[in-house]
Design an enzyme around this catalytic site. Structure first.
Site, PDB file in Angstrom:
ATOM      1  CB  SER A  58      -3.430  -2.955  -3.984  1.00 35.73           C
ATOM      2  OG  SER A  58      -4.818  -3.527  -3.381  1.00 35.73           O
ATOM      3  CG  HIS A 103      -9.902  -1.594  -4.469  1.00 36.62           C
ATOM      4  ND1 HIS A 103     -10.200  -1.946  -3.262  1.00 36.62           N
ATOM      5  CD2 HIS A 103     -11.076  -1.737  -5.525  1.00 36.62           C
ATOM      6  CE1 HIS A 103     -11.661  -2.367  -3.422  1.00 36.62           C
ATOM      7  NE2 HIS A 103     -11.886  -2.103  -4.441  1.00 36.62           N
ATOM      8  CG  ASP A 133     -28.155  -5.613  -0.693  1.00 38.08           C
ATOM      9  OD1 ASP A 133     -27.642  -5.862  -1.689  1.00 38.08           O
ATOM     10  OD2 ASP A 133     -28.561  -6.544   0.116  1.00 38.08           O
ATOM     11  CE1 TYR A 190      -3.722  -2.193   0.140  1.00 41.38           C
ATOM     12  CE2 TYR A 190      -2.812  -3.257   2.176  1.00 41.38           C
ATOM     13  CZ  TYR A 190      -3.748  -3.456   1.154  1.00 41.38           C
ATOM     14  OH  TYR A 190      -4.372  -4.266   0.936  1.00 41.38           O
TER      15      TYR A 190
HETATM   16  C1  DQA Z   1      -7.943  -2.443  -0.687  1.00 40.76           C
HETATM   17  C2  DQA Z   1      -7.903  -4.009  -1.503  1.00 40.76           C
HETATM   18  C3  DQA Z   1      -8.540  -4.697  -0.365  1.00 40.76           C
HETATM   19  O1  DQA Z   1      -8.218  -6.189  -0.983  1.00 40.76           O
HETATM   20  C4  DQA Z   1      -7.990  -4.826   1.078  1.00 40.76           C
HETATM   21  O2  DQA Z   1      -8.605  -5.740   1.776  1.00 40.76           O
HETATM   22  C5  DQA Z   1      -7.803  -3.328   1.689  1.00 40.76           C
HETATM   23  C6  DQA Z   1      -7.498  -2.177   0.744  1.00 40.76           C
HETATM   24  C7  DQA Z   1      -6.954  -1.331  -1.560  1.00 40.76           C
HETATM   25  O3  DQA Z   1      -7.212  -0.355  -1.402  1.00 40.76           O
HETATM   26  O4  DQA Z   1      -6.009  -1.584  -2.354  1.00 40.76           O
HETATM   27  O5  DQA Z   1      -7.965  -3.160   2.786  1.00 40.76           O
HETATM   28  O6  DQA Z   1      -9.300  -2.027  -0.900  1.00 40.76           O
END
Ligand code: DQA
Length: 151
Positions: free
Chosen positions: A102, A100, A87, A23
């Site tokens: 990642s 996200h 939902d 991250y």
């Molecule tokens: C995430 C990706 C998710 O799989 C993970 O559980 C996270 C961060 C991301 O921002 O890359 O907590 O949402």
């Protein structure tokens, strides 16, 4: 002024120290500063929150449905499990963009599926903090389109 609700999900309060190889080292406070700077540039308001529990995220989505024009959400770990967040996103009359940091499609198999994305207008991932900024631009564009269509 147009209002965009930005909702950060679980464990994102630990950004900077949490799995920096995945991250990066940027903190959530720094990401929020960048979101606020872009909001000013785009002449929109943002309300930003972070919650570790699923119910609090659902409440934040409901509240956004009453007061905001669009949602930017990183459901984090709940992405892969939460029918209830899916939902809630379906239940409110405003569009959402899933974010996200990642690229979840390049990670573990169980992470490649998003339960929440089908309730969103679009998904942006893999670009670190930049994902949020692109999502904010997208959310503003969608909200402006629907405001124009309504006028
Ligand atoms: C995430 C990706 C998710 O799989 C993970 O559980 C996270 C961060 C991301 O921002 O890359 O907590 O949402």
């Amino acid at each position: 002024m147009m209002l965009i609700a930005v909702i950060h999900g679980p464990n994102l309060n630990l950004l900077g120290v949490r799995e920096p190889d995945v991250y990066g080292t940027v903190t959530l406070a720094r990401i929020d500063e960048r979101i606020e700077a872009l909001a000013e540039e785009l002449s929109v308001e943002v309300s930003i929150c972070q919650h570790n529990s699923e119910g609090a995220i659902i409440d934040a989505i409901h509240q956004a449905g009453c007061e905001a024009d669009a949602i930017v959400i990183n459901p984090a770990g709940y992405t892969h499990t939460s029918v209830a967040i899916h939902d809630a996103l379906k239940a409110v009359p405003i569009p959402a963009i899933e974010v996200h940091l990642s690229n979840i499609l390049a990670r573990e198999e169980w992470r490649q599926r998003s339960v929440t994305a089908p309730a969103c207008a679009g998904v942006i991932g893999g670009l670190g903090a930049e994902s949020y900024l692109l999502a904010l631009r997208g959310a503003v564009a969608l909200a402006r389109e629907s405001a124009e269509a309504a006028s």
